[in-house]
Enzyme design. Sequence first.
Site, short mmCIF file in Angstrom:
data_model
loop_
_atom_site.label_atom_id
_atom_site.label_comp_id
_atom_site.label_asym_id
_atom_site.label_seq_id
_atom_site.Cartn_x
_atom_site.Cartn_y
_atom_site.Cartn_z
N THR A 77 98.66 25.66 -95.05
CA THR A 77 98.89 24.94 -93.78
C THR A 77 99.25 25.88 -92.63
O THR A 77 99.83 26.96 -92.84
CB THR A 77 100.06 23.94 -93.95
OG1 THR A 77 100.51 23.51 -92.66
CG2 THR A 77 101.26 24.56 -94.67
N ASP A 98 93.47 13.22 -96.88
CA ASP A 98 92.42 14.19 -97.17
C ASP A 98 91.75 13.89 -98.51
O ASP A 98 90.53 14.08 -98.66
CB ASP A 98 93.00 15.62 -97.22
CG ASP A 98 93.44 16.10 -95.86
OD1 ASP A 98 93.40 15.32 -94.90
OD2 ASP A 98 93.84 17.28 -95.75
N GLU A 141 101.62 25.36 -90.80
CA GLU A 141 103.09 25.42 -90.77
C GLU A 141 103.61 26.77 -91.29
O GLU A 141 104.74 27.15 -91.03
CB GLU A 141 103.68 24.28 -91.60
CG GLU A 141 103.69 22.94 -90.89
CD GLU A 141 104.68 22.88 -89.74
OE1 GLU A 141 105.88 23.10 -89.96
OE2 GLU A 141 104.25 22.60 -88.61
N TYR A 159 109.51 22.43 -96.04
CA TYR A 159 108.10 22.19 -96.37
C TYR A 159 107.30 23.48 -96.22
O TYR A 159 106.53 23.87 -97.11
CB TYR A 159 107.53 21.11 -95.44
CG TYR A 159 106.03 21.00 -95.44
CD1 TYR A 159 105.35 20.31 -96.44
CD2 TYR A 159 105.26 21.61 -94.43
CE1 TYR A 159 103.96 20.22 -96.44
CE2 TYR A 159 103.88 21.52 -94.43
CZ TYR A 159 103.23 20.82 -95.43
OH TYR A 159 101.85 20.74 -95.43
N LYS A 182 105.29 25.71 -98.99
CA LYS A 182 103.86 25.98 -98.85
C LYS A 182 103.58 27.48 -98.86
O LYS A 182 102.53 27.92 -99.34
CB LYS A 182 103.33 25.37 -97.55
CG LYS A 182 103.08 23.86 -97.63
CD LYS A 182 101.79 23.55 -98.40
CE LYS A 182 101.50 22.06 -98.46
NZ LYS A 182 100.33 21.73 -99.27
#
Length: 349
Positions: A126, A14, A128, A150, A154
């Site tokens: 995210t 990104d 997620e 993760y 986040k």
Amino acid sequence: MTKRALITGITGQDGAYLAKFLLDKGYEVYGTYRRVSTPNFWRLQALGIFEKINLIPADLVDAASIIEAIKIAEPDEVYHLAAQSFVGASFEQPIGTGDITGLGVTRILEAIRQINPEIKFYNAATSELYGNGSNKPVNEESPFKPASPYAAAKLYGYWMTRIYREAYGIFACNGILFNHESPLRGLEFVTRKISNAVAKIALGIEKELRLGNLDAKRDWGYAPEYVEAMWLMLQQKEPDDYVIATNESHSVREFVEKAFDIVDLDWQEYVKIDKRFFRPIDVNFLQGDYSKAKKKLGWEPKVRFNKLVEIMVKADLERWERWLNGERFPWDAPNYPNETRILTRGLRV
Ligand code: NAP
Ligand code: GDD
């Protein structure tokens, strides 16, 4: 006056696309990179922008280097993209992931608060965050249920971004981006693992593709389009949080099937299921409702699933063909190890 942007993680997928997007908009672009023993600027080189970027060494675990980077760049906008971004690795490195992916956000926010709270801040949140909370499309109001170290890291970064927005009036936005892919995607992520292997199999360089959970479904979009949404968020009157997605969900199996179709091969002859690639917990379904982004940012995805698979497989085919013809160019795949040789807790046989 020329706007200045600082991108953390400019060497990633990104970061590279966003740098190109901002340069095209006339920005002066600064990017942080980590000191590594072998340079990894191949994405910036592949996009032809390596010479146009101002590079600043910084590591997310080192608050002093973050402060220095913001002082050197004097940015109007900070795009915080750097992270330990691989869900699989977060099970192997849960503490490091918390430090880099979670606390890293606070280190940047705190530096902004102390140096210049007028700087606008984009945080790479995210899909997620939703984890296994729903088997329907989710939006900004849906509950979070993270399912990996993760995702937990986040979620902390997501809340710190909101807390700094509310407590200190910082223009801070969370982009809740669903999976987005491209020919610049890292080779450990499933889409690029597949497109790279399909290209090698089609050209006779590889014999099989070993994968884990084929039933997992993801909302896969095209990365170059998603970086525009990041920029749009920071151009609004008020800071806010937005879901960026395609509102379509496809399984890993569908991705594999479509990718092999492109080279006229039957996937079932080449794909082997390998328990080493299953995660301790997996997210089974993700699909994002991007209505808010469409309404407020005027953003909409154009590249859909079939086209995305085609772009990725064709790009990897072209690279391996050029490589077989003796051409050398900025590219990650020739030096990437066969993943079955990587020994970790999850991957040990
Ligand atoms: P990526 O290709 O893995 O890039 C991650 C970047 O972070 C790289 O530049 C990496 O540097 C840098 N980095 C890692 N650890 C660091 C540290 N300790 N200090 C400084 N920099 C560090 O990830 P991406 O796909 O571009 O994703 C960008 C961001 O969006 C990440 O935060 C990711 O978690 C998030 N996100 C991605 C997606 C997606 O589908 N791509 C979806 C939602 C959210 P090196 O090159 O040196 O490793
Ligand atoms: N990586 C990988 N390798 N994944 C596999 C494999 C394999 O061999 N076989 C099956 N999968 C499944 C994973 O179990 C997961 O369900 C799915 O493919 C997607 O895995 P990844 O491509 O690694 O991506 P991710 O969805 O876990 O995470 C990516 O998207 C997130 C947004 O939802 C990353 O880019 C994250 O940084 C990002 O936040």
